[in-house]
Design an enzyme around this catalytic site. Structure first.
Site, PDB file in Angstrom:
ATOM      1  CD  GLU A  31      39.902 -66.947  36.224  1.00 63.51           C
ATOM      2  OE1 GLU A  31      39.402 -66.446  35.014  1.00 63.51           O
ATOM      3  OE2 GLU A  31      40.903 -66.464  36.558  1.00 63.51           O
ATOM      4  CB  THR A  33      32.978 -62.514  36.230  1.00 62.59           C
ATOM      5  OG1 THR A  33      34.335 -62.420  35.525  1.00 62.59           O
ATOM      6  CG2 THR A  33      33.176 -62.511  37.769  1.00 62.59           C
ATOM      7  CG  ASP A 168      39.507 -67.706  27.635  1.00 63.00           C
ATOM      8  OD1 ASP A 168      39.740 -67.013  28.901  1.00 63.00           O
ATOM      9  OD2 ASP A 168      39.333 -68.921  27.598  1.00 63.00           O
TER      10      ASP A 168
HETATM   11  C1  GLA Z   1      37.805 -70.468  30.689  1.00 61.34           C
HETATM   12  C2  GLA Z   1      36.604 -69.599  29.700  1.00 61.34           C
HETATM   13  C3  GLA Z   1      36.520 -68.452  29.834  1.00 61.34           C
HETATM   14  C4  GLA Z   1      36.246 -67.866  31.505  1.00 61.34           C
HETATM   15  C5  GLA Z   1      37.281 -68.557  32.421  1.00 61.34           C
HETATM   16  C6  GLA Z   1      37.064 -68.543  33.673  1.00 61.34           C
HETATM   17  O1  GLA Z   1      38.941 -69.817  30.381  1.00 61.34           O
HETATM   18  O2  GLA Z   1      37.099 -69.880  28.475  1.00 61.34           O
HETATM   19  O3  GLA Z   1      35.392 -67.543  28.956  1.00 61.34           O
HETATM   20  O4  GLA Z   1      34.781 -68.229  31.745  1.00 61.34           O
HETATM   21  O5  GLA Z   1      37.360 -70.177  31.889  1.00 61.34           O
HETATM   22  O6  GLA Z   1      37.072 -67.252  34.088  1.00 61.34           O
END
Ligand code: GLA
Length: 377
Positions: A31, A33, A168
Protein backbone atom coordinates in the site's frame (compact mmCIF):
# COMPACT_ATOMS: atom_id res chain seq x y z
CA UNK A 1 -27.94 -4.38 -12.98
CA UNK A 2 -27.60 -4.88 -16.72
CA UNK A 3 -31.39 -4.98 -17.16
CA UNK A 4 -31.87 -1.80 -15.17
CA UNK A 5 -29.25 -0.07 -17.29
CA UNK A 6 -30.82 -1.31 -20.54
CA UNK A 7 -34.26 -0.15 -19.49
CA UNK A 8 -33.03 3.35 -18.65
CA UNK A 9 -30.97 3.50 -21.82
CA UNK A 10 -34.04 2.71 -23.97
CA UNK A 11 -36.11 5.30 -22.13
CA UNK A 12 -33.52 8.03 -22.51
CA UNK A 13 -32.08 7.29 -25.92
CA UNK A 14 -34.69 4.98 -27.52
CA UNK A 15 -31.99 2.71 -28.92
CA UNK A 16 -29.66 -0.04 -27.78
CA UNK A 17 -25.94 0.21 -27.19
CA UNK A 18 -23.13 -2.19 -26.33
CA UNK A 19 -22.19 -3.24 -22.83
CA UNK A 20 -18.78 -2.88 -21.22
CA UNK A 21 -17.66 -3.60 -17.70
CA UNK A 22 -14.71 -3.28 -15.41
CA UNK A 23 -13.85 -4.16 -11.85
CA UNK A 24 -12.95 -2.75 -8.48
CA UNK A 25 -9.94 -4.28 -6.77
CA UNK A 26 -8.54 -5.63 -3.58
CA UNK A 27 -4.89 -5.35 -2.68
CA UNK A 28 -3.42 -8.13 -0.57
CA UNK A 29 -0.40 -6.04 0.38
CA UNK A 30 1.77 -3.22 -0.96
CA UNK A 31 0.00 0.00 0.00
CA UNK A 32 1.33 3.44 -1.01
CA UNK A 33 4.19 1.71 -2.76
CA UNK A 34 2.99 2.27 -6.33
CA UNK A 35 3.93 5.95 -6.61
CA UNK A 36 7.22 5.08 -4.90
CA UNK A 37 8.18 2.81 -7.79
CA UNK A 38 7.63 -0.28 -5.64
CA UNK A 39 5.56 -3.45 -5.76
CA UNK A 40 1.83 -3.91 -5.34
CA UNK A 41 -0.18 -7.10 -5.18
CA UNK A 42 -3.77 -6.44 -6.25
CA UNK A 43 -6.50 -8.44 -7.94
CA UNK A 44 -9.73 -7.40 -9.68
CA UNK A 45 -12.95 -8.42 -7.94
CA UNK A 46 -16.46 -9.49 -8.81
CA UNK A 47 -17.80 -6.01 -8.13
CA UNK A 48 -17.41 -3.18 -10.58
CA UNK A 49 -19.09 -0.94 -13.12
CA UNK A 50 -21.21 -1.71 -16.15
CA UNK A 51 -21.94 0.82 -18.90
CA UNK A 52 -24.13 0.66 -21.96
CA UNK A 53 -22.72 2.92 -24.66
CA UNK A 54 -23.75 3.94 -28.14
CA UNK A 55 -21.99 6.39 -30.40
CA UNK A 56 -24.33 9.29 -31.20
CA UNK A 57 -22.49 10.91 -34.10
CA UNK A 58 -22.34 14.35 -32.42
CA UNK A 59 -19.69 16.16 -30.43
CA UNK A 60 -21.60 15.70 -27.18
CA UNK A 61 -21.54 13.04 -24.50
CA UNK A 62 -24.89 12.36 -22.86
CA UNK A 63 -24.42 10.39 -19.68
CA UNK A 64 -26.72 9.06 -17.00
CA UNK A 65 -25.46 7.77 -13.63
CA UNK A 66 -28.14 5.29 -12.64
CA UNK A 67 -27.07 4.90 -9.01
CA UNK A 68 -27.19 8.66 -8.46
CA UNK A 69 -30.16 9.26 -10.75
CA UNK A 70 -28.27 12.12 -12.37
CA UNK A 71 -27.91 13.19 -15.98
CA UNK A 72 -25.09 15.22 -17.49
CA UNK A 73 -24.15 16.45 -20.95
CA UNK A 74 -20.77 17.72 -21.98
CA UNK A 75 -18.63 18.45 -25.03
CA UNK A 76 -15.18 17.08 -25.63
CA UNK A 77 -13.08 20.24 -25.47
CA UNK A 78 -11.06 21.20 -22.42
CA UNK A 79 -13.43 24.03 -21.55
CA UNK A 80 -16.43 21.69 -21.53
CA UNK A 81 -15.46 20.05 -18.21
CA UNK A 82 -18.61 19.14 -16.26
CA UNK A 83 -18.97 20.01 -12.59
CA UNK A 84 -20.38 16.71 -11.30
CA UNK A 85 -17.50 14.66 -10.02
CA UNK A 86 -18.77 11.39 -11.52
CA UNK A 87 -18.98 13.02 -14.95
CA UNK A 88 -15.45 14.38 -14.65
CA UNK A 89 -14.13 10.82 -14.60
CA UNK A 90 -15.76 10.12 -17.97
CA UNK A 91 -14.81 13.52 -19.34
CA UNK A 92 -11.22 13.04 -18.14
CA UNK A 93 -10.95 9.68 -19.88
CA UNK A 94 -12.19 11.27 -23.14
CA UNK A 95 -9.74 14.15 -22.82
CA UNK A 96 -6.80 11.90 -22.03
CA UNK A 97 -7.59 9.77 -25.09
CA UNK A 98 -7.80 12.89 -27.25
CA UNK A 99 -4.51 14.21 -25.85
CA UNK A 100 -2.90 10.95 -26.93
CA UNK A 101 -4.14 11.48 -30.48
CA UNK A 102 -7.23 9.27 -30.25
CA UNK A 103 -10.07 10.43 -32.49
CA UNK A 104 -13.33 10.12 -30.64
CA UNK A 105 -16.70 11.83 -30.78
CA UNK A 106 -19.89 11.92 -28.76
CA UNK A 107 -21.75 9.00 -27.25
CA UNK A 108 -24.73 8.18 -25.09
CA UNK A 109 -24.28 6.14 -21.96
CA UNK A 110 -26.02 4.83 -18.88
CA UNK A 111 -23.88 3.23 -16.20
CA UNK A 112 -24.18 1.71 -12.76
CA UNK A 113 -21.97 -0.13 -10.33
CA UNK A 114 -21.81 -2.29 -7.26
CA UNK A 115 -18.41 -1.30 -5.86
CA UNK A 116 -19.19 0.66 -2.71
CA UNK A 117 -18.07 4.28 -3.17
CA UNK A 118 -15.31 5.60 -0.93
CA UNK A 119 -14.58 2.16 0.51
CA UNK A 120 -11.02 1.90 -0.81
CA UNK A 121 -12.06 -0.61 -3.46
CA UNK A 122 -11.38 1.63 -6.47
CA UNK A 123 -14.82 2.51 -7.69
CA UNK A 124 -13.29 5.41 -9.61
CA UNK A 125 -10.70 3.24 -11.36
CA UNK A 126 -13.49 0.85 -12.32
CA UNK A 127 -15.37 3.73 -13.90
CA UNK A 128 -12.31 5.06 -15.72
CA UNK A 129 -11.24 1.72 -17.08
CA UNK A 130 -14.76 0.82 -18.21
CA UNK A 131 -14.84 3.94 -20.38
CA UNK A 132 -11.21 3.79 -21.49
CA UNK A 133 -11.69 0.18 -22.58
CA UNK A 134 -15.05 0.88 -24.22
CA UNK A 135 -13.94 3.94 -26.18
CA UNK A 136 -10.83 2.14 -27.37
CA UNK A 137 -13.06 -0.67 -28.60
CA UNK A 138 -15.85 1.45 -30.11
CA UNK A 139 -13.50 3.80 -31.96
CA UNK A 140 -10.98 1.08 -32.90
CA UNK A 141 -8.13 3.06 -31.40
CA UNK A 142 -5.76 0.15 -30.74
CA UNK A 143 -4.52 1.56 -27.42
CA UNK A 144 -2.41 -0.91 -25.45
CA UNK A 145 -3.61 -2.07 -22.07
CA UNK A 146 -0.98 -0.24 -20.03
CA UNK A 147 -1.91 2.96 -21.80
CA UNK A 148 -5.57 2.35 -20.93
CA UNK A 149 -4.53 2.16 -17.29
CA UNK A 150 -2.46 5.34 -17.63
CA UNK A 151 -5.42 7.13 -19.19
CA UNK A 152 -7.36 6.40 -16.00
CA UNK A 153 -4.46 7.50 -13.82
CA UNK A 154 -3.99 10.77 -15.75
CA UNK A 155 -7.72 11.37 -15.39
CA UNK A 156 -7.27 11.27 -11.60
CA UNK A 157 -4.26 13.59 -11.76
CA UNK A 158 -5.60 16.12 -14.23
CA UNK A 159 -9.35 16.16 -13.65
CA UNK A 160 -9.98 14.80 -10.15
CA UNK A 161 -7.14 16.19 -8.04
CA UNK A 162 -5.65 12.90 -6.83
CA UNK A 163 -1.97 12.25 -7.58
CA UNK A 164 -2.51 8.50 -7.39
CA UNK A 165 -0.20 5.72 -8.47
CA UNK A 166 -1.04 3.16 -11.14
CA UNK A 167 -2.22 0.24 -8.99
CA UNK A 168 -5.98 0.69 -9.17
CA UNK A 169 -6.25 1.31 -12.89
CA UNK A 170 -3.75 -1.44 -13.60
CA UNK A 171 -5.74 -3.96 -11.54
CA UNK A 172 -8.97 -2.88 -13.09
CA UNK A 173 -7.65 -3.30 -16.65
CA UNK A 174 -5.46 -6.40 -16.24
CA UNK A 175 -7.44 -8.35 -13.62
CA UNK A 176 -7.78 -12.08 -14.21
CA UNK A 177 -10.15 -14.51 -12.54
CA UNK A 178 -8.52 -16.46 -9.69
CA UNK A 179 -5.27 -14.48 -9.86
CA UNK A 180 -3.54 -11.70 -8.01
CA UNK A 181 -0.92 -9.70 -9.85
CA UNK A 182 2.43 -8.62 -8.53
CA UNK A 183 3.29 -5.45 -10.36
CA UNK A 184 6.67 -3.76 -10.24
CA UNK A 185 5.62 -0.13 -10.55
CA UNK A 186 9.09 0.94 -11.64
CA UNK A 187 9.63 -1.44 -14.57
CA UNK A 188 5.90 -2.13 -15.04
CA UNK A 189 6.63 -5.84 -15.27
CA UNK A 190 4.04 -8.03 -13.67
CA UNK A 191 3.26 -11.61 -12.88
CA UNK A 192 -0.03 -13.40 -12.27
CA UNK A 193 -0.19 -15.42 -9.04
CA UNK A 194 -2.94 -18.03 -8.71
CA UNK A 195 -4.76 -17.15 -5.50
CA UNK A 196 -7.24 -19.50 -3.94
CA UNK A 197 -7.20 -19.17 -0.15
CA UNK A 198 -10.17 -21.57 0.05
CA UNK A 199 -7.93 -24.40 -1.08
CA UNK A 200 -5.79 -23.83 2.00
CA UNK A 201 -8.73 -23.48 4.39
CA UNK A 202 -8.78 -19.66 4.50
CA UNK A 203 -11.28 -17.02 3.52
CA UNK A 204 -10.76 -13.46 2.41
CA UNK A 205 -13.35 -10.96 3.57
CA UNK A 206 -13.61 -7.19 3.65
CA UNK A 207 -15.23 -5.25 6.46
CA UNK A 208 -16.42 -1.82 5.42
CA UNK A 209 -16.32 0.60 8.34
CA UNK A 210 -18.51 2.98 6.32
CA UNK A 211 -16.16 5.77 7.28
CA UNK A 212 -16.12 7.57 3.95
CA UNK A 213 -12.73 7.85 2.44
CA UNK A 214 -12.24 10.79 0.16
CA UNK A 215 -8.88 11.03 -1.52
CA UNK A 216 -9.61 14.21 -3.46
CA UNK A 217 -7.91 17.16 -1.83
CA UNK A 218 -6.93 14.84 0.99
CA UNK A 219 -3.65 14.19 2.76
CA UNK A 220 -3.08 11.47 0.14
CA UNK A 221 -1.19 13.96 -2.03
CA UNK A 222 0.78 15.13 1.02
CA UNK A 223 1.95 11.57 1.68
CA UNK A 224 3.20 11.32 -1.85
CA UNK A 225 5.00 14.64 -1.52
CA UNK A 226 6.72 13.46 1.69
CA UNK A 227 8.04 10.38 -0.11
CA UNK A 228 9.29 12.43 -3.02
CA UNK A 229 11.13 14.81 -0.71
CA UNK A 230 12.93 11.96 1.04
CA UNK A 231 13.77 10.29 -2.28
CA UNK A 232 15.26 13.60 -3.48
CA UNK A 233 17.41 13.87 -0.34
CA UNK A 234 18.61 10.33 -0.99
CA UNK A 235 19.41 11.31 -4.58
CA UNK A 236 16.97 8.76 -5.99
CA UNK A 237 14.03 9.03 -8.33
CA UNK A 238 11.90 6.81 -6.08
CA UNK A 239 12.01 5.58 -2.50
CA UNK A 240 12.01 2.09 -3.98
CA UNK A 241 15.26 0.34 -3.26
CA UNK A 242 16.24 2.63 -0.39
CA UNK A 243 17.31 0.85 2.81
CA UNK A 244 16.61 1.71 6.43
CA UNK A 245 20.35 2.42 6.83
CA UNK A 246 20.25 4.98 4.05
CA UNK A 247 17.21 6.57 5.62
CA UNK A 248 18.90 6.71 9.04
CA UNK A 249 21.89 8.39 7.44
CA UNK A 250 19.77 11.32 6.25
CA UNK A 251 17.53 11.49 9.27
CA UNK A 252 18.59 15.00 10.26
CA UNK A 253 18.03 16.25 6.71
CA UNK A 254 14.32 15.36 6.59
CA UNK A 255 11.41 16.28 8.84
CA UNK A 256 10.25 13.80 11.48
CA UNK A 257 7.04 13.34 9.58
CA UNK A 258 8.76 12.64 6.27
CA UNK A 259 11.10 10.25 8.05
CA UNK A 260 8.20 8.23 9.47
CA UNK A 261 6.49 8.07 6.13
CA UNK A 262 9.60 6.89 4.36
CA UNK A 263 10.16 4.32 7.10
CA UNK A 264 6.72 2.88 6.43
CA UNK A 265 7.29 2.70 2.66
CA UNK A 266 10.68 1.01 2.98
CA UNK A 267 9.17 -1.58 5.33
CA UNK A 268 6.21 -2.15 3.04
CA UNK A 269 8.50 -2.83 0.10
CA UNK A 270 9.98 -5.81 1.90
CA UNK A 271 6.62 -7.04 3.14
CA UNK A 272 5.22 -7.39 -0.39
CA UNK A 273 8.14 -9.57 -1.41
CA UNK A 274 7.83 -11.63 1.79
CA UNK A 275 4.15 -12.19 1.10
CA UNK A 276 4.76 -13.33 -2.48
CA UNK A 277 7.42 -15.79 -1.33
CA UNK A 278 5.17 -17.07 1.48
CA UNK A 279 2.22 -17.52 -0.88
CA UNK A 280 4.28 -19.70 -3.18
CA UNK A 281 4.86 -22.00 -0.23
CA UNK A 282 1.23 -21.87 0.88
CA UNK A 283 2.43 -20.19 4.08
CA UNK A 284 -0.63 -18.11 4.89
CA UNK A 285 0.48 -17.43 8.46
CA UNK A 286 3.40 -15.32 7.21
CA UNK A 287 1.06 -13.57 4.77
CA UNK A 288 -1.22 -12.69 7.68
CA UNK A 289 1.60 -11.51 9.95
CA UNK A 290 2.76 -9.08 7.27
CA UNK A 291 -0.78 -7.80 6.80
CA UNK A 292 -0.94 -6.79 10.47
CA UNK A 293 2.47 -5.15 10.19
CA UNK A 294 1.19 -3.15 7.23
CA UNK A 295 -1.87 -2.09 9.17
CA UNK A 296 0.08 -0.69 12.08
CA UNK A 297 2.66 0.88 9.78
CA UNK A 298 -0.13 2.66 7.91
CA UNK A 299 -1.71 3.67 11.18
CA UNK A 300 1.30 4.84 13.22
CA UNK A 301 3.94 5.84 10.66
CA UNK A 302 2.00 6.71 7.54
CA UNK A 303 -0.98 8.03 9.49
CA UNK A 304 -3.66 7.08 7.00
CA UNK A 305 -5.82 4.93 9.26
CA UNK A 306 -8.64 6.00 11.54
CA UNK A 307 -9.97 4.90 14.89
CA UNK A 308 -12.65 2.63 13.40
CA UNK A 309 -10.19 0.71 11.23
CA UNK A 310 -7.70 0.32 14.07
CA UNK A 311 -10.56 -1.06 16.11
CA UNK A 312 -11.48 -3.61 13.41
CA UNK A 313 -7.87 -4.78 13.08
CA UNK A 314 -7.65 -5.15 16.85
CA UNK A 315 -10.86 -7.18 17.05
CA UNK A 316 -9.55 -9.39 14.23
CA UNK A 317 -6.38 -10.07 16.16
CA UNK A 318 -8.35 -10.93 19.28
CA UNK A 319 -10.49 -13.37 17.29
CA UNK A 320 -7.41 -15.19 16.00
CA UNK A 321 -7.78 -13.88 12.43
CA UNK A 322 -4.61 -14.67 10.45
CA UNK A 323 -4.21 -11.23 8.87
CA UNK A 324 -6.10 -7.95 8.91
CA UNK A 325 -5.32 -4.48 7.69
CA UNK A 326 -6.66 -1.29 6.25
CA UNK A 327 -6.90 -1.57 2.46
CA UNK A 328 -6.33 1.04 -0.24
CA UNK A 329 -5.42 4.69 0.17
CA UNK A 330 -6.74 4.92 3.72
CA UNK A 331 -8.60 7.58 5.72
CA UNK A 332 -11.57 5.23 6.00
CA UNK A 333 -13.08 2.41 3.99
CA UNK A 334 -12.40 -1.28 4.58
CA UNK A 335 -10.16 -3.73 6.29
CA UNK A 336 -9.11 -6.80 4.33
CA UNK A 337 -9.05 -9.96 6.45
CA UNK A 338 -7.54 -13.36 5.90
CA UNK A 339 -9.29 -15.75 8.22
CA UNK A 340 -9.30 -19.49 8.76
CA UNK A 341 -12.57 -21.05 7.61
CA UNK A 342 -13.47 -22.35 11.06
CA UNK A 343 -13.00 -18.93 12.68
CA UNK A 344 -14.98 -17.01 10.07
CA UNK A 345 -18.45 -17.03 11.65
CA UNK A 346 -17.21 -16.20 15.12
CA UNK A 347 -15.07 -13.35 13.80
CA UNK A 348 -17.86 -11.79 11.75
CA UNK A 349 -20.32 -12.00 14.64
CA UNK A 350 -17.84 -10.45 17.06
CA UNK A 351 -16.72 -7.72 14.67
CA UNK A 352 -20.33 -6.74 14.01
CA UNK A 353 -21.43 -6.64 17.63
CA UNK A 354 -18.32 -4.98 19.04
CA UNK A 355 -18.25 -2.36 16.28
CA UNK A 356 -21.96 -1.62 16.59
CA UNK A 357 -21.65 -1.22 20.32
CA UNK A 358 -18.86 1.31 19.91
CA UNK A 359 -19.83 3.17 16.73
CA UNK A 360 -23.58 2.70 16.53
CA UNK A 361 -23.69 0.67 13.32
CA UNK A 362 -22.35 -2.63 12.04
CA UNK A 363 -19.53 -2.81 9.52
CA UNK A 364 -20.66 -4.17 6.15
CA UNK A 365 -19.32 -7.62 5.31
CA UNK A 366 -18.13 -7.94 1.72
CA UNK A 367 -17.08 -11.32 0.39
CA UNK A 368 -14.95 -10.94 -2.68
CA UNK A 369 -14.14 -13.25 -5.56
CA UNK A 370 -11.06 -12.51 -7.65
CA UNK A 371 -12.38 -11.89 -11.15
CA UNK A 372 -11.68 -10.47 -14.60
CA UNK A 373 -10.97 -6.81 -15.26
CA UNK A 374 -12.10 -4.58 -18.15
CA UNK A 375 -14.08 -6.38 -20.85
CA UNK A 376 -16.90 -6.22 -23.34
CA UNK A 377 -19.98 -8.09 -22.16
C1 GLA B 1 -5.19 4.65 -3.81
C2 GLA B 1 -4.42 5.04 -5.07
C3 GLA B 1 -3.41 3.98 -5.47
C4 GLA B 1 -2.53 3.57 -4.30
C5 GLA B 1 -3.38 3.27 -3.07
C6 GLA B 1 -2.55 3.00 -1.85
O1 GLA B 1 -6.00 3.54 -4.06
O2 GLA B 1 -5.32 5.26 -6.13
O3 GLA B 1 -2.64 4.44 -6.55
O4 GLA B 1 -1.56 4.54 -4.03
O5 GLA B 1 -4.27 4.33 -2.77
O6 GLA B 1 -1.81 1.84 -2.01
Amino acid sequence: MKERIAEKFRTLFSEEGEFFASAGRINLIGEHTDYNGGFVFPGAIDKGMIAEIRLNGTGTVRAFALDLDEYCEFGLNEEDAPVQSWARYIFGVCREIIKRGGEISGFDTVFAGDVPLGAGMSSSAALESTFAFALDNLFNLGIDKFELARIGQSTEHNYCGVNCGIMDQFASVFGKKGHLMRLDCRSMEFEYFPFDPGQHGYRLVLLNSLVKHELVGSPYNDRRASCERVAAVLGQEFLRGATMEQLEAVRDKVSDEDYMRARYVIGEEKRVLDVCAALEKGDYETVGARMYATHWGMSKDYEVSCEELDFLATVAKECGVTGSRIMGGGFGGCTINLVKGELYDGFIAKAKSAFAEKYGHEPVVIDVVISDGARKL
